[in-house]
Motif scaffolding. Structure first.
Motif, PDB file in Angstrom:
ATOM      1  N   SER A   6     -36.263   6.939 -25.930  1.00 54.10           N
ATOM      2  CA  SER A   6     -35.461   6.479 -24.799  1.00 54.10           C
ATOM      3  C   SER A   6     -35.386   7.600 -23.754  1.00 54.10           C
ATOM      4  CB  SER A   6     -34.056   6.135 -25.271  1.00 54.10           C
ATOM      5  OG  SER A   6     -33.405   7.325 -25.696  1.00 54.10           O
ATOM      6  N   TYR A   7     -34.909   7.242 -22.552  1.00 54.38           N
ATOM      7  CA  TYR A   7     -34.763   8.261 -21.496  1.00 54.38           C
ATOM      8  C   TYR A   7     -33.828   9.376 -21.963  1.00 54.38           C
ATOM      9  CZ  TYR A   7     -37.103   5.338 -17.953  1.00 54.38           C
ATOM     10  OH  TYR A   7     -38.014   4.624 -17.234  1.00 54.38           O
ATOM     11  N   TRP A  17     -50.793  16.702 -28.530  1.00 53.01           N
ATOM     12  CA  TRP A  17     -51.061  16.367 -27.125  1.00 53.01           C
ATOM     13  C   TRP A  17     -50.627  17.468 -26.173  1.00 53.01           C
ATOM     14  CZ3 TRP A  17     -54.726  13.246 -26.146  1.00 53.01           C
ATOM     15  CH2 TRP A  17     -55.035  12.248 -27.058  1.00 53.01           C
ATOM     16  N   CYS A  31     -52.013   7.949 -31.084  1.00 58.84           N
ATOM     17  CA  CYS A  31     -51.010   8.568 -31.952  1.00 58.84           C
ATOM     18  C   CYS A  31     -51.700   9.214 -33.149  1.00 58.84           C
ATOM     19  CB  CYS A  31     -50.076   7.492 -32.474  1.00 58.84           C
ATOM     20  SG  CYS A  31     -48.379   7.784 -32.061  1.00 58.84           S
ATOM     21  N   GLU A  32     -51.462  10.486 -33.374  1.00 59.15           N
ATOM     22  CA  GLU A  32     -52.139  11.141 -34.498  1.00 59.15           C
ATOM     23  C   GLU A  32     -51.138  11.547 -35.576  1.00 59.15           C
ATOM     24  OE1 GLU A  32     -55.186  13.885 -33.636  1.00 59.15           O
ATOM     25  OE2 GLU A  32     -55.847  12.789 -31.868  1.00 59.15           O
ATOM     26  N   SER A  33     -51.495  11.260 -36.826  1.00 61.90           N
ATOM     27  CA  SER A  33     -50.603  11.593 -37.940  1.00 61.90           C
ATOM     28  C   SER A  33     -50.862  13.007 -38.429  1.00 61.90           C
ATOM     29  CB  SER A  33     -50.838  10.643 -39.106  1.00 61.90           C
ATOM     30  OG  SER A  33     -50.645   9.337 -38.677  1.00 61.90           O
ATOM     31  N   ALA A  34     -49.836  13.588 -39.000  1.00 60.40           N
ATOM     32  CA  ALA A  34     -49.966  14.941 -39.554  1.00 60.40           C
ATOM     33  C   ALA A  34     -50.919  14.915 -40.743  1.00 60.40           C
ATOM     34  CB  ALA A  34     -48.598  15.442 -39.986  1.00 60.40           C
ATOM     35  N   LYS A  55     -44.469   2.427 -37.882  1.00 57.77           N
ATOM     36  CA  LYS A  55     -45.743   3.122 -38.107  1.00 57.77           C
ATOM     37  C   LYS A  55     -45.862   3.627 -39.547  1.00 57.77           C
ATOM     38  CE  LYS A  55     -45.846   4.732 -33.386  1.00 57.77           C
ATOM     39  NZ  LYS A  55     -45.274   5.826 -32.604  1.00 57.77           N
ATOM     40  N   ASP A  82     -44.809  13.318 -38.549  1.00 56.64           N
ATOM     41  CA  ASP A  82     -45.908  12.729 -37.772  1.00 56.64           C
ATOM     42  C   ASP A  82     -45.634  12.803 -36.268  1.00 56.64           C
ATOM     43  OD1 ASP A  82     -47.660  12.134 -39.798  1.00 56.64           O
ATOM     44  OD2 ASP A  82     -46.849  10.135 -40.147  1.00 56.64           O
ATOM     45  N   LEU A 137     -52.110   2.111 -23.502  1.00 54.13           N
ATOM     46  CA  LEU A 137     -51.671   3.307 -24.235  1.00 54.13           C
ATOM     47  C   LEU A 137     -51.186   2.955 -25.632  1.00 54.13           C
ATOM     48  CD1 LEU A 137     -49.781   5.319 -21.494  1.00 54.13           C
ATOM     49  CD2 LEU A 137     -51.655   6.173 -22.891  1.00 54.13           C
ATOM     50  N   GLN A 138     -50.485   1.827 -25.733  1.00 53.59           N
ATOM     51  CA  GLN A 138     -49.918   1.505 -27.036  1.00 53.59           C
ATOM     52  C   GLN A 138     -50.958   0.972 -28.011  1.00 53.59           C
ATOM     53  OE1 GLN A 138     -46.390  -0.752 -26.088  1.00 53.59           O
ATOM     54  NE2 GLN A 138     -45.220   1.114 -25.718  1.00 53.59           N
ATOM     55  N   GLU A 154     -34.534   0.441 -19.135  1.00 58.39           N
ATOM     56  CA  GLU A 154     -33.499   1.479 -19.056  1.00 58.39           C
ATOM     57  C   GLU A 154     -32.528   1.248 -17.895  1.00 58.39           C
ATOM     58  OE1 GLU A 154     -32.879   4.456 -20.753  1.00 58.39           O
ATOM     59  OE2 GLU A 154     -34.516   4.448 -22.209  1.00 58.39           O
ATOM     60  N   PHE A 165     -46.084  16.381 -35.143  1.00 60.50           N
ATOM     61  CA  PHE A 165     -47.492  16.767 -35.043  1.00 60.50           C
ATOM     62  C   PHE A 165     -48.138  16.108 -33.823  1.00 60.50           C
ATOM     63  CE2 PHE A 165     -51.994  16.010 -35.956  1.00 60.50           C
ATOM     64  CZ  PHE A 165     -52.421  17.311 -36.151  1.00 60.50           C
ATOM     65  N   ASN A 166     -47.808  14.850 -33.601  1.00 62.59           N
ATOM     66  CA  ASN A 166     -48.401  14.125 -32.479  1.00 62.59           C
ATOM     67  C   ASN A 166     -48.033  14.767 -31.131  1.00 62.59           C
ATOM     68  OD1 ASN A 166     -49.938  11.888 -31.447  1.00 62.59           O
ATOM     69  ND2 ASN A 166     -48.007  10.924 -30.841  1.00 62.59           N
ATOM     70  N   ARG A 221     -42.645   8.726 -24.341  1.00 65.33           N
ATOM     71  CA  ARG A 221     -42.258   7.355 -23.994  1.00 65.33           C
ATOM     72  C   ARG A 221     -43.210   6.322 -24.617  1.00 65.33           C
ATOM     73  NH1 ARG A 221     -38.480   3.917 -23.527  1.00 65.33           N
ATOM     74  NH2 ARG A 221     -39.712   2.045 -23.460  1.00 65.33           N
ATOM     75  N   GLU A 222     -44.511   6.489 -24.395  1.00 61.52           N
ATOM     76  CA  GLU A 222     -45.443   5.415 -24.761  1.00 61.52           C
ATOM     77  C   GLU A 222     -45.943   5.518 -26.198  1.00 61.52           C
ATOM     78  OE1 GLU A 222     -45.209   3.202 -22.852  1.00 61.52           O
ATOM     79  OE2 GLU A 222     -45.508   3.691 -20.755  1.00 61.52           O
ATOM     80  N   LEU A 223     -46.087   6.710 -26.725  1.00 59.58           N
ATOM     81  CA  LEU A 223     -46.596   6.819 -28.089  1.00 59.58           C
ATOM     82  C   LEU A 223     -45.457   6.895 -29.104  1.00 59.58           C
ATOM     83  CD1 LEU A 223     -49.673   9.224 -27.741  1.00 59.58           C
ATOM     84  CD2 LEU A 223     -49.543   6.764 -27.383  1.00 59.58           C
ATOM     85  N   GLU A 224     -44.356   7.557 -28.738  1.00 60.36           N
ATOM     86  CA  GLU A 224     -43.261   7.704 -29.699  1.00 60.36           C
ATOM     87  C   GLU A 224     -42.100   6.755 -29.432  1.00 60.36           C
ATOM     88  OE1 GLU A 224     -43.543   9.246 -32.388  1.00 60.36           O
ATOM     89  OE2 GLU A 224     -45.367  10.357 -31.946  1.00 60.36           O
ATOM     90  N   ARG A 274     -48.749  18.824 -44.520  1.00 60.54           N
ATOM     91  CA  ARG A 274     -47.608  18.462 -45.359  1.00 60.54           C
ATOM     92  C   ARG A 274     -47.472  19.429 -46.527  1.00 60.54           C
ATOM     93  NH1 ARG A 274     -45.355  13.541 -44.174  1.00 60.54           N
ATOM     94  NH2 ARG A 274     -46.757  12.398 -42.827  1.00 60.54           N
TER      95      ARG A 274
END
Lengths: 253, 188
Positions: free
Chosen positions: B146-147, B38, A56-59, A195, B30, A50-51, A17, B33-34, B140-143, A64
């Motif tokens: 951007s800033y 959290w 990451c959890e799906s709905a 994803k 998704d 983390l990645q 960034e 929900f995510n 930032r890390e899961l989705e 839905r």
């Protein structure tokens, strides 16, 4: 921890960034600052943890469905009218089926079927797509290797679906599975786009080629249909129309 | 940077708007929900709150004039989550945000990789962070936001996103490496 950069620019640098000049400034600083070098390594490690985490959890599917029901209530067309429409559509479809059988039973009458129509209804395709997203249903043969997936279909179907991986174009092959749609056995190729998953249903056809049809949209899912070289394709996903079209074009080549 | 204009609500949308909503907004369910999961730390509560947020988004959809649909939706989800937390778990929001960072012995990448390898442990560590740190990390890390998107979603000035992330990351490292190691019960 004392270097100020560890609380500021280092993170902008890590996240891509910083603009070019600040990025270059930080890189110059990094050469001489052991603390920043170490912290950057730690932050990169945290990021990859983390990645890769699967946090990451799906709905859930139930959510839905609930949302769809709520949207139905909040949309201007009365639901009753829409049900009536689908009921009429079902009746019309039945009549069409009977008529089609009749045409074939008396071949001299000739055929006037819509030559471009997809072999399945939108509901069948989307249900099959949603079903595939439930745990353990996505693939029968999970593999990113087309030379593993293609032979797997051998002996399970009376046709050989074309299997190609497009990982370089951003659509990686996840695997394949068998499915039954509208009473017919079909091959399904599963691709991942970021994803999201894309199901491509493939079955043989005697009809002539068609271009990739304009997309259909329902319940937030897109689908495309086309015929090419004796095969019928239906691609379904929640990716954007543009993405889905891109995959369709890759498959069409 | 100011947030999005959420527009005026309307109870009923026509079929065309519905189709546009399904095309632009629904694919981000998704992500919605995510974020809720959290922020609220519970799948059950997140289902209810995401549903409520989706419905609000639908009602406000006329006020959305193009742009980043995901950020627009996530902003609504976040607001709905905070309203829910204020009502149901006010103590949670009182967790300190601007804690003075004490100099920490820095953690080695190897230690971190080992500590973070356990999904349960990583999830628990993330949940110990105050919501405002948790959300910037999730975005930032899961989705992969951007800033600019993070600033729009969380209503913090874009200039402070970087330092918020810096603090959040340090807190997570600390939580991760200081948490008691609870491995699966050993079998004899």
């Amino acid at each position: 921890m004392s270097c100020d950069y560890t609380r500021t620019a280092l993170h902008g640098y890590l996240d891509g960034e910083l603009d070019a000049s600040r990025s270059a400034e930080f890189e110059r600083h990094l050469e001489g600052c052991r603390e920043c070098a170490k912290v950057l390594q730690t932050e990169e490690s945290l990021r990859s943890v983390l990645q890769r985490s699967g946090l990451c959890e799906s709905a859930p599917i139930s959510l839905r469905k609930k949302i769809r029901a709520e949207l139905d209530k909040a949309t201007a067309t009365p639901v009753a009218q829409r049900i009536a429409f689908w009921r009429w559509a079902a009746v019309a479809a039945s009549i069409l089926v009977v008529a089609t059988i009749a045409w074939y039973a008396w071949p001299q009458l000739g055929t006037t079927r819509n030559p471009e129509a997809a072999p399945f209804t939108a509901a069948e395709l989307i249900d099959a797509h949603i079903r595939s997203l439930q745990p353990g249903h996505l693939t029968d043969v999970p593999s990113t290797d087309q030379h593993t997936v293609k032979p797997w279909f051998g002996g399970k179907l009376d046709f050989a679906p074309p299997v190609k991986d497009f990982a370089d174009d951003g659509f990686s092959l996840v695997g394949g599975r068998l499915d039954v749609l509208g009473g017919r056995s079909v091959a399904v190729l599963v691709y991942a786009r970021r994803k999201h998953f894309i199901n491509v249903f493939v079955l043989p056809t005697k009809e002539p080629d068609t271009p990739i049809h304009p997309p259909g949209l329902r319940q937030g899912y897109q689908w495309l249909h086309w015929r090419h070289q004796g095969m019928e394709y239906c691609a379904v996903s929640d990716v954007s129309v543009a993405d889905l079209h891109e995959l369709a074009q890759l498959l069409y080549q | 940077m100011s947030g999005f204009d959420q527009g005026r609500g309307s109870d009923v949308l026509d079929v065309e708007e519905r189709a546009r909503f399904e095309q632009l907004v629904l694919p981000h369910l998704d992500a919605a929900f995510n974020l809720a999961r959290w922020l609220l730390k519970s799948r059950e509560d997140s289902e209810d709150v995401t549903q409520e947020a989706m419905l609000r988004a639908f009602r406000f959809f006329r006020g959305f004039h193009g742009g980043d649909a995901r950020a627009w939706l996530l902003q609504i989800v976040r607001n709905t989550c905070y309203t829910w937390l204020e009502k149901n778990r006010p103590m949670e929001l009182m967790m300190e945000f601007d804690e003075e960072l004490h100099p920490q012995p820095s953690v080695s990448p190897e230690t971190l990789a080992i500590a973070g390898d356990n999904r349960e442990r990583l999830g628990r560590a993330l949940e110990t962070l105050p919501p405002r740190f948790r959300e910037v990390l999730v975005l930032r890390e899961l989705e992969g936001c951007s800033y600019k998107e993070i600033a729009a979603i969380t209503a913090i000035p874009i200039g402070t996103v970087m330092s918020a992330l810096a603090r959040a990351r340090q807190r997570l490292q600390r939580a991760l490496t200081q948490a008691p190691v609870q491995e699966a019960p050993r079998e004899l």
